[in-house]
Design a protein around this motif. Structure first.
Motif, short mmCIF file in Angstrom:
data_model
loop_
_atom_site.label_atom_id
_atom_site.label_comp_id
_atom_site.label_asym_id
_atom_site.label_seq_id
_atom_site.Cartn_x
_atom_site.Cartn_y
_atom_site.Cartn_z
N GLU A 1 0.81 -1.22 0.00
CA GLU A 1 0.00 0.00 0.00
C GLU A 1 0.84 1.27 0.00
OE1 GLU A 1 -2.41 0.09 3.46
OE2 GLU A 1 -0.76 0.32 4.86
N ASP A 2 2.10 1.18 0.48
CA ASP A 2 2.94 2.37 0.50
C ASP A 2 3.34 2.84 -0.89
OD1 ASP A 2 2.82 2.59 3.19
OD2 ASP A 2 4.74 1.63 3.60
N ILE A 3 3.17 1.98 -1.88
CA ILE A 3 3.49 2.38 -3.26
C ILE A 3 2.40 3.29 -3.82
CG2 ILE A 3 3.96 1.51 -5.60
CD1 ILE A 3 5.00 -1.04 -4.34
N PHE A 4 1.19 3.16 -3.25
CA PHE A 4 0.07 3.98 -3.71
C PHE A 4 0.16 5.38 -3.08
CE2 PHE A 4 -4.55 5.14 -3.58
CZ PHE A 4 -4.71 5.23 -4.95
N LEU A 5 0.03 6.41 -3.93
CA LEU A 5 0.24 7.79 -3.46
C LEU A 5 -0.78 8.23 -2.42
CD1 LEU A 5 1.03 9.62 -6.81
CD2 LEU A 5 2.61 9.19 -4.92
N ALA A 6 -2.05 8.00 -2.72
CA ALA A 6 -3.12 8.55 -1.88
C ALA A 6 -3.51 7.57 -0.78
CB ALA A 6 -4.33 8.88 -2.75
N ILE A 7 -2.56 7.29 0.10
CA ILE A 7 -2.84 6.37 1.21
C ILE A 7 -2.41 7.07 2.50
CG2 ILE A 7 -0.65 5.14 1.36
CD1 ILE A 7 -4.00 3.33 1.23
N ALA A 8 -3.10 6.77 3.59
CA ALA A 8 -2.84 7.49 4.84
C ALA A 8 -1.42 7.28 5.34
CB ALA A 8 -3.85 7.03 5.90
N SER A 9 -0.86 6.08 5.14
CA SER A 9 0.49 5.81 5.66
C SER A 9 1.53 6.71 4.99
CB SER A 9 0.84 4.34 5.43
OG SER A 9 0.73 4.00 4.06
N ILE A 10 1.34 7.00 3.69
CA ILE A 10 2.28 7.89 2.98
C ILE A 10 2.25 9.29 3.61
CG2 ILE A 10 2.57 9.19 0.83
CD1 ILE A 10 3.82 6.57 0.52
N LEU A 11 1.04 9.78 3.89
CA LEU A 11 0.91 11.10 4.51
C LEU A 11 1.49 11.11 5.92
CD1 LEU A 11 -2.74 11.94 3.34
CD2 LEU A 11 -0.57 12.60 2.28
N LEU A 12 1.34 9.99 6.64
CA LEU A 12 1.92 9.89 7.98
C LEU A 12 3.44 9.94 7.93
CD1 LEU A 12 1.63 9.37 11.03
CD2 LEU A 12 1.63 6.92 10.52
N ILE A 13 4.03 9.19 6.99
CA ILE A 13 5.49 9.19 6.84
C ILE A 13 5.98 10.59 6.45
CG2 ILE A 13 7.41 8.27 5.48
CD1 ILE A 13 5.75 5.67 5.20
N GLN A 14 5.26 11.23 5.51
CA GLN A 14 5.66 12.57 5.07
C GLN A 14 5.61 13.56 6.24
OE1 GLN A 14 2.95 14.58 2.48
NE2 GLN A 14 4.54 15.79 1.48
N GLY A 15 4.54 13.48 7.03
CA GLY A 15 4.42 14.39 8.17
C GLY A 15 5.49 14.16 9.22
N THR A 16 5.81 12.87 9.47
CA THR A 16 6.84 12.55 10.46
C THR A 16 8.21 13.06 10.02
OG1 THR A 16 5.61 10.56 11.09
CG2 THR A 16 7.93 10.67 11.72
N LEU A 17 8.54 12.83 8.73
CA LEU A 17 9.83 13.30 8.23
C LEU A 17 9.91 14.83 8.21
CD1 LEU A 17 10.40 10.80 5.27
CD2 LEU A 17 11.51 10.81 7.51
N ALA A 18 8.77 15.47 7.92
CA ALA A 18 8.75 16.94 7.91
C ALA A 18 9.06 17.49 9.30
CB ALA A 18 7.39 17.44 7.42
N GLY A 19 8.68 16.74 10.35
CA GLY A 19 8.99 17.16 11.71
C GLY A 19 10.49 17.17 12.00
N PHE A 20 11.26 16.43 11.19
CA PHE A 20 12.73 16.40 11.32
C PHE A 20 13.39 17.19 10.20
CE2 PHE A 20 11.24 12.60 13.50
CZ PHE A 20 11.94 12.68 14.71
N ASP A 21 12.63 18.11 9.58
CA ASP A 21 13.13 18.97 8.49
C ASP A 21 13.58 18.17 7.27
OD1 ASP A 21 12.61 21.31 9.86
OD2 ASP A 21 14.53 21.21 10.93
N ILE A 22 12.98 17.03 7.06
CA ILE A 22 13.25 16.25 5.85
C ILE A 22 12.02 16.36 4.95
CG2 ILE A 22 13.80 13.96 4.91
CD1 ILE A 22 14.97 13.25 7.64
N GLN A 23 12.16 17.13 3.88
CA GLN A 23 11.02 17.42 3.01
C GLN A 23 11.01 16.45 1.82
OE1 GLN A 23 8.80 19.50 4.03
NE2 GLN A 23 10.02 20.26 5.75
N LEU A 24 9.99 15.59 1.78
CA LEU A 24 9.83 14.66 0.67
C LEU A 24 8.39 14.72 0.18
CD1 LEU A 24 11.73 11.53 2.04
CD2 LEU A 24 12.49 13.02 0.20
N THR A 25 8.21 14.58 -1.13
CA THR A 25 6.85 14.56 -1.67
C THR A 25 6.29 13.14 -1.59
OG1 THR A 25 7.60 14.04 -3.90
CG2 THR A 25 7.51 16.37 -3.29
N PRO A 26 4.95 13.01 -1.62
CA PRO A 26 4.36 11.66 -1.63
C PRO A 26 4.87 10.81 -2.78
CG PRO A 26 2.67 13.27 -1.11
CD PRO A 26 3.92 14.05 -1.48
N PHE A 27 5.15 11.43 -3.95
CA PHE A 27 5.66 10.67 -5.08
C PHE A 27 7.04 10.07 -4.78
CE2 PHE A 27 8.08 10.43 -9.08
CZ PHE A 27 7.29 9.52 -9.76
#
Length: 224
Positions: free
Chosen positions: A165-191
């Motif tokens: 499911e992590d390969i699919f862009l519009a999934i909650a886990s992808i947004l969770l990972i993106q938000g967690t990494l953003a908290g450590f100043d690591i900016q990544l897009t869902p793609f």
């Protein structure tokens, strides 16, 4: 003055269940009666019922799927699945589960996470077929070995879903990972996250596929 007439809907539910009428019909009649006694126009009552069903369709869907699965099992779904495996040449528990693992990962990667699952496919189909494949090669299994095969079937579904499911862009886990990494100043897009999930999914397929082949080898020595 408080209007108590809408409470008659409760009486409709009590009488309906006491007389063992169809539960869905009883609830629908009670809801319509309550709305009409509450001075709501009939069109508004129907609109409210439709909106409630639409807003909670994800919750009610499981109540539709489970009775269907139960009926299919009652009329021999598991036995039919066992028969199909018994007639297939070269079918083993490991090969069967590897095929299911690949299918589950591909479907999850396309966002179809609810197409398969423990209730929909593992219990009624995959686990009985895996047990039948083991018995076809090694004879009747003891209880511990049969439970191990069932557990591996459930684990295969979990691995396929989790790493697919992590390969699919519009999934909650992808947004969770993106938000967690953003908290450590690591900016990544869902793609970008989706692309990097591909090698992880491939590794998961190889590792769990190896475990399934080892299960085949272990069963080859006979049930223990």
């Amino acid at each position: 003055m408080i209007d108590y007439w809408p409470l008659l809907g409760i009486a409709v539910v009590v009488v309906g269940f006491a007389l063992r009428f169809n539960p869905l019909l009883v609830v629908a009649v009670a809801a319509i009666a309550t709305g009409l006694l509450g001075h709501m126009p009939f069109e508004r009552v129907l609109g409210t019922l439709g909106k409630g069903f639409n807003d909670n369709r994800n919750v009610t869907l499981i109540y539709i799927v489970l009775p269907v699965i139960g009926l299919l099992e009652r009329y021999g779904l598991q036995q039919r699945a066992r028969t199909i495996i018994a007639e297939m040449r070269g079918a083993t528990t490991g090969r069967l589960l590897i095929a299911y693992l690949g299918l589950r990962q591909v479907l999850s990667a396309l966002g179809l996470t609810s197409v398969a699952g423990h209730a929909q496919t593992v219990r009624p189909l995959v686990a009985p077929m895996a047990v039948a494949a083991a018995e076809k090669q090694h004879g009747k299994l003891d209880e511990a070995t049969e439970e191990r095969v069932k557990a591996m079937s459930a684990a295969t579904d979990n691995v396929g879903l989790f790493f697919g499911e992590d390969i699919f862009l519009a999934i909650a886990s992808i947004l969770l990972i993106q938000g967690t990494l953003a908290g450590f100043d690591i900016q990544l897009t869902p793609f970008q996250l989706s692309v990097w999930a591909i090698p992880t999914a491939i590794c998961a397929f190889i590792i769990h596929g190896t475990r399934l082949l080892l299960l085949d080898r272990k069963l080859k020595g006979g049930p223990k």
